[in-house]
Design a protein around this motif. Structure first.
Motif, PDB file in Angstrom:
ATOM      1  N   ASP A 117      21.286 -15.529 -33.005  1.00 51.26           N
ATOM      2  CA  ASP A 117      19.612 -16.682 -34.004  1.00 51.26           C
ATOM      3  C   ASP A 117      18.875 -15.668 -32.146  1.00 51.26           C
ATOM      4  OD1 ASP A 117      20.453 -16.936 -35.878  1.00 51.26           O
ATOM      5  OD2 ASP A 117      21.771 -18.842 -35.811  1.00 51.26           O
ATOM      6  N   LEU A 118      18.695 -15.206 -31.781  1.00 47.12           N
ATOM      7  CA  LEU A 118      18.411 -14.702 -31.176  1.00 47.12           C
ATOM      8  C   LEU A 118      17.454 -13.021 -30.769  1.00 47.12           C
ATOM      9  CD1 LEU A 118      17.447 -16.266 -27.639  1.00 47.12           C
ATOM     10  CD2 LEU A 118      19.681 -14.546 -27.174  1.00 47.12           C
ATOM     11  N   ASP A 119      16.067 -13.528 -30.386  1.00 49.57           N
ATOM     12  CA  ASP A 119      15.518 -12.195 -30.700  1.00 49.57           C
ATOM     13  C   ASP A 119      15.202 -11.636 -28.970  1.00 49.57           C
ATOM     14  OD1 ASP A 119      14.136  -9.952 -30.930  1.00 49.57           O
ATOM     15  OD2 ASP A 119      13.360 -10.130 -32.682  1.00 49.57           O
ATOM     16  N   LEU A 120      16.126 -10.747 -28.669  1.00 44.35           N
ATOM     17  CA  LEU A 120      15.531 -10.091 -27.061  1.00 44.35           C
ATOM     18  C   LEU A 120      14.786  -9.807 -26.841  1.00 44.35           C
ATOM     19  CD1 LEU A 120      19.652  -8.592 -26.415  1.00 44.35           C
ATOM     20  CD2 LEU A 120      18.739 -10.345 -25.900  1.00 44.35           C
ATOM     21  N   ARG A 121      13.884  -9.042 -27.549  1.00 48.23           N
ATOM     22  CA  ARG A 121      12.346  -8.750 -27.723  1.00 48.23           C
ATOM     23  C   ARG A 121      11.553  -9.681 -27.124  1.00 48.23           C
ATOM     24  NH1 ARG A 121      13.544  -5.592 -33.592  1.00 48.23           N
ATOM     25  NH2 ARG A 121      14.077  -7.533 -33.706  1.00 48.23           N
ATOM     26  N   ASP A 122      11.784 -11.126 -27.489  1.00 48.46           N
ATOM     27  CA  ASP A 122      11.274 -12.336 -27.108  1.00 48.46           C
ATOM     28  C   ASP A 122      11.144 -12.327 -25.865  1.00 48.46           C
ATOM     29  OD1 ASP A 122      10.621 -12.590 -29.483  1.00 48.46           O
ATOM     30  OD2 ASP A 122      11.960 -13.967 -30.662  1.00 48.46           O
ATOM     31  N   TYR A 123      12.383 -11.628 -24.812  1.00 48.37           N
ATOM     32  CA  TYR A 123      13.006 -12.619 -23.844  1.00 48.37           C
ATOM     33  C   TYR A 123      12.290 -10.659 -22.809  1.00 48.37           C
ATOM     34  CZ  TYR A 123      14.185 -16.715 -25.392  1.00 48.37           C
ATOM     35  OH  TYR A 123      14.726 -17.440 -25.962  1.00 48.37           O
ATOM     36  N   GLY A 124      11.348 -10.032 -23.249  1.00 50.36           N
ATOM     37  CA  GLY A 124      10.839  -8.795 -22.773  1.00 50.36           C
ATOM     38  C   GLY A 124      12.052  -7.633 -23.266  1.00 50.36           C
ATOM     39  N   PHE A 125      12.981  -7.501 -23.699  1.00 51.36           N
ATOM     40  CA  PHE A 125      14.070  -6.558 -23.551  1.00 51.36           C
ATOM     41  C   PHE A 125      13.179  -5.243 -25.121  1.00 51.36           C
ATOM     42  CE2 PHE A 125      16.460  -9.330 -21.844  1.00 51.36           C
ATOM     43  CZ  PHE A 125      16.858  -8.797 -20.853  1.00 51.36           C
ATOM     44  N   GLY A 126      13.942  -4.271 -24.767  1.00 43.48           N
ATOM     45  CA  GLY A 126      12.837  -3.095 -26.347  1.00 43.48           C
ATOM     46  C   GLY A 126      14.026  -1.708 -25.516  1.00 43.48           C
ATOM     47  N   LYS A 127      13.037  -0.921 -26.628  1.00 40.92           N
ATOM     48  CA  LYS A 127      13.723  -0.208 -25.883  1.00 40.92           C
ATOM     49  C   LYS A 127      13.363   0.894 -24.364  1.00 40.92           C
ATOM     50  CE  LYS A 127      12.455   2.127 -30.352  1.00 40.92           C
ATOM     51  NZ  LYS A 127      13.446   2.000 -31.566  1.00 40.92           N
ATOM     52  N   TRP A 128      14.596  -0.024 -23.240  1.00 40.69           N
ATOM     53  CA  TRP A 128      14.950   0.185 -22.143  1.00 40.69           C
ATOM     54  C   TRP A 128      15.785  -0.662 -21.804  1.00 40.69           C
ATOM     55  CZ3 TRP A 128      10.291  -1.257 -23.842  1.00 40.69           C
ATOM     56  CH2 TRP A 128      10.105  -2.776 -23.978  1.00 40.69           C
ATOM     57  N   ASN A 129      16.758  -0.550 -20.299  1.00 38.13           N
ATOM     58  CA  ASN A 129      17.519  -0.729 -19.871  1.00 38.13           C
ATOM     59  C   ASN A 129      17.054  -1.235 -18.877  1.00 38.13           C
ATOM     60  OD1 ASN A 129      18.956   0.711 -21.752  1.00 38.13           O
ATOM     61  ND2 ASN A 129      19.719   2.324 -20.031  1.00 38.13           N
ATOM     62  N   LEU A 130      17.584  -2.528 -18.635  1.00 42.55           N
ATOM     63  CA  LEU A 130      17.042  -3.673 -17.371  1.00 42.55           C
ATOM     64  C   LEU A 130      18.505  -3.691 -16.127  1.00 42.55           C
ATOM     65  CD1 LEU A 130      15.378  -6.627 -17.754  1.00 42.55           C
ATOM     66  CD2 LEU A 130      17.121  -6.708 -15.615  1.00 42.55           C
ATOM     67  N   SER A 131      17.617  -3.369 -15.218  1.00 45.65           N
ATOM     68  CA  SER A 131      18.819  -2.805 -13.539  1.00 45.65           C
ATOM     69  C   SER A 131      17.646  -4.018 -13.006  1.00 45.65           C
ATOM     70  CB  SER A 131      18.910  -1.753 -12.735  1.00 45.65           C
ATOM     71  OG  SER A 131      19.091  -0.947 -13.526  1.00 45.65           O
ATOM     72  N   HIS A 132      18.929  -4.822 -12.312  1.00 46.17           N
ATOM     73  CA  HIS A 132      18.945  -6.521 -11.537  1.00 46.17           C
ATOM     74  C   HIS A 132      19.557  -6.038 -10.331  1.00 46.17           C
ATOM     75  CE1 HIS A 132      17.611 -10.336 -10.490  1.00 46.17           C
ATOM     76  NE2 HIS A 132      19.348 -10.965 -10.060  1.00 46.17           N
ATOM     77  N   THR A 133      18.955  -6.531  -9.457  1.00 43.55           N
ATOM     78  CA  THR A 133      20.047  -6.787  -7.794  1.00 43.55           C
ATOM     79  C   THR A 133      19.073  -8.042  -7.444  1.00 43.55           C
ATOM     80  OG1 THR A 133      20.235  -6.129  -5.601  1.00 43.55           O
ATOM     81  CG2 THR A 133      18.259  -4.925  -6.895  1.00 43.55           C
ATOM     82  N   GLY A 134      20.036  -9.126  -6.701  1.00 46.04           N
ATOM     83  CA  GLY A 134      19.347  -9.701  -5.638  1.00 46.04           C
ATOM     84  C   GLY A 134      19.957  -9.474  -4.119  1.00 46.04           C
ATOM     85  N   HIS A 135      19.872  -8.305  -4.395  1.00 48.15           N
ATOM     86  CA  HIS A 135      20.054  -7.376  -2.491  1.00 48.15           C
ATOM     87  C   HIS A 135      18.855  -6.812  -2.233  1.00 48.15           C
ATOM     88  CE1 HIS A 135      23.359  -9.131  -1.341  1.00 48.15           C
ATOM     89  NE2 HIS A 135      24.463  -8.949  -3.040  1.00 48.15           N
ATOM     90  N   GLU A 136      17.872  -7.139  -1.253  1.00 45.05           N
ATOM     91  CA  GLU A 136      16.300  -6.290  -1.282  1.00 45.05           C
ATOM     92  C   GLU A 136      17.597  -4.124  -0.659  1.00 45.05           C
ATOM     93  OE1 GLU A 136      14.096  -5.244   2.274  1.00 45.05           O
ATOM     94  OE2 GLU A 136      13.028  -6.934   0.365  1.00 45.05           O
ATOM     95  N   ASN A 137      18.952  -4.414  -0.683  1.00 44.42           N
ATOM     96  CA  ASN A 137      19.409  -3.406   0.301  1.00 44.42           C
ATOM     97  C   ASN A 137      20.543  -3.215  -0.782  1.00 44.42           C
ATOM     98  OD1 ASN A 137      21.161  -1.451   2.056  1.00 44.42           O
ATOM     99  ND2 ASN A 137      20.189  -2.228   3.645  1.00 44.42           N
ATOM    100  N   LEU A 138      20.682  -2.093  -1.431  1.00 41.04           N
ATOM    101  CA  LEU A 138      21.611  -1.465  -2.563  1.00 41.04           C
ATOM    102  C   LEU A 138      23.170  -1.476  -1.462  1.00 41.04           C
ATOM    103  CD1 LEU A 138      20.082   0.503  -5.461  1.00 41.04           C
ATOM    104  CD2 LEU A 138      20.701  -1.927  -5.553  1.00 41.04           C
ATOM    105  N   ASN A 139      22.645  -1.102  -0.311  1.00 43.13           N
ATOM    106  CA  ASN A 139      24.426  -0.433   0.025  1.00 43.13           C
ATOM    107  C   ASN A 139      25.004  -1.450   0.401  1.00 43.13           C
ATOM    108  OD1 ASN A 139      23.277   2.442   0.146  1.00 43.13           O
ATOM    109  ND2 ASN A 139      22.305   1.821   2.083  1.00 43.13           N
TER     110      ASN A 139
END
Length: 512
Positions: free
Chosen positions: A321-343
């Motif tokens: 009972d949750l449509d992820l499209r209402d929250y900005g998801f769709g035909k793409w992936n999302l990558s998140h980081t809380g760091h500015e430096n991935l290393n």
């Protein structure tokens, strides 16, 4: 009965090779230790109604005339095994504190978007993107089967590629002096490699980044249909796939591999199988130890000294009972980081096992196709992926199984805290099922040594001229897997098809 091709393991490159050979009239038998074929491409069902693919998320090189399409046409599957393209205006959504970037298919549009975020660095950004394009073109010319005339005609692109043989992605970022935030946005699909920029081969990053730019895809009928279709070709042409059969030993006479001994894991009986040519789809290091490393030539022994790739943590979730499209998801992936430096992010998670500020990828397979649902109509699938240290999880699982379970839940909760803060505030309220996997899960269910996700690690050392290929120095014995080719959906199609071409002489990818 002796078969033309006895194949050990049923990973994707093995299924591609086996299906092509079976279609060509050769006899094929595949032995697989797992209960499902497909290796990391297999699909499993939970709670009798939720289907998850083990590791595959999105794929490339599936467009008209590209590798996957060529193979499927050869197998007469191209009308049945089709793919849905991700949004070319933004197939990867990159998110970090203070910045967001949707990666487009067109390089000029990528330059425009990055230049808007970092206007004082627009010239360097343009130079970097052009260098990526030039390197990618050179790598394509250098990929076997290659032609000397083509190399000479495209000497500029080839030279551009060759100069980065030993370079990491970080080296090239530094060369063009890109701002740190721009580096992170460009490298945020790092879970596709499980390596940070300062360890990742520039070649590996270019091949995948440009591959997805040319078209990121998801199978119309899910990955299970792809695997089942390849299996059907093999079986419909008289081939066999024997599941729950673990190879215990290889038979070698006068430097010639003639067959294997395998145990039926259901009956615990051991049987012998022989083939005119044995194809090894299991980990080459594992096979070499079973055969005896001294049987191989010094050059092959040297190539077998590759490092395994890092492993991963997966969370397979179902929301209702949750449509992820209402929250900005769709035909793409999302990558998140809380760091500015991935290393630094990688070090925190992989070396310190600290997930308090996680970097991870989110994929939503339910939104990518309308055919062959993987869950009930009122549900959607969400999957989370990040890096994990095999040694840490192995020790934890062996010493304290409850602590192992708590660690997996701790990581999931750290990820869900981020998801609820930044993307879907009520995610936990709608989550009706979840299951998590660690590096030891990969080892148990996918027979992956050290839980590795990509065979050999995608560092410059392992991606260089000394990389293992199909040649084993033993007669009638060839390697055919991610460590002797390249990892990922399209590269394993290429690996299997290239070996088929080499052994059959049937031109599929270029001159034999």
């Amino acid at each position: 009965m002796k078969t033309d091709y006895l194949i050990v393991g049923s990973g994707l490159s093995a299924l591609v090779f086996g299906s092509l050979m079976a279609k060509a009239g050769r006899t094929v038998r595949i032995l697989e230790a797992h209960e499902y074929p497909g290796g990391y491409g297999h699909t499993f069902t939970m709670a009798k109604k939720y289907r998850f693919n083990a590791q595959l998320h999105y794929v490339w090189d599936c467009g008209e005339g590209q590798t996957v399409n060529r193979v499927l046409k050869k197998l007469e599957l191209d009308q049945d095994v089709t793919f849905e393209r991700y949004d070319p205006n933004g197939f990867d959504h990159m998110r970090m504190p203070g910045y967001s970037l949707d990666i487009p298919s067109e390089p000029e549009e990528l330059i425009k978007r990055l230049s808007e975020l970092f206007p004082s660095h627009s010239d360097r950004i343009r130079q970097f993107v052009y260098e990526v394009e030039k390197t990618g073109a050179g790598l394509k010319k250098l990929s076997p089967p290659f032609h000397l005339r083509e190399l000479l005609n495209h000497s500029g692109e080839v030279f551009c590629a060759v100069q980065y043989l030993n370079s990491t992605l970080q080296d090239v970022f530094n060369k063009f002096r890109l701002p740190q935030a721009a580096q992170t946005l460009l490298a945020l699909q790092w879970p596709d490699f499980l390596l940070p920029p300062n360890q990742l081969s520039f070649y590996a990053w270019v091949a995948l980044f440009r591959g997805y730019q040319a078209g990121a895809f998801y199978p119309t009928q899910h990955f299970e249909h792809v695997i089942n279709s390849l299996v059907k070709v093999i079986e419909s042409h008289g081939g066999q796939i024997l599941l729950n059969h673990e190879v215990m030993n290889f038979r070698v006479t006068d430097r010639t591999v003639t067959g294997v001994e395998a145990m039926n894991l259901s009956t615990h009986q051991t049987h012998e199988f022989s083939g005119n040519h044995v194809i090894c789809n299991i980990d080459p290091q594992t096979a070499a130890k079973m055969i005896g490393e001294s049987q191989f030539s010094p050059s092959v022994r040297q190539k077998l000294k590759y490092d395994y790739s890092a492993s991963n943590y997966m969370a397979y979730c179902v929301v209702k009972d949750l449509d992820l499209r209402d929250y900005g998801f769709g035909k793409w992936n999302l990558s998140h980081t809380g760091h500015e430096n991935l290393n630094e992010a990688f070090t925190q998670m992989y070396e310190r096992n600290d997930y308090s500020n996680p970097s991870f990828a989110i994929t939503t397979p339910s939104l990518l196709t309308e055919v062959g649902k993987d869950c009930p109509e009122d549900c959607q699938i969400v999957e989370f992926l990040t890096v994990a240290n095999y040694d840490y999880f192995k020790q934890l699982r062996q010493s304290d199984h409850k602590a192992y379970g708590r660690k997996k839940e701790e990581i999931l909760n750290a990820i869900l805290d981020v998801v609820e803060e930044h993307y879907i505030p009520t995610f936990r309220q709608h989550m009706v099922f979840h299951i998590t996997g660690s590096p030891t899960t990969n080892e148990r269910f996918c027979w992956s040594p050290a839980g590795n996700s990509y065979g050999s690690s995608l560092t410059p050392k392992n991606m260089g001229l000394g990389r293992l290929n199909h040649k084993t120095s033993l007669n009638h014995f060839s390697f055919c897997n991610a460590s002797s080719g390249y990892p990922g959906f399209a590269p394993t199609f290429w690996t299997g098809a290239l070996l088929y071409q080499r052994l059959s002489g049937d031109v599929l990818l270029g001159s034999a």
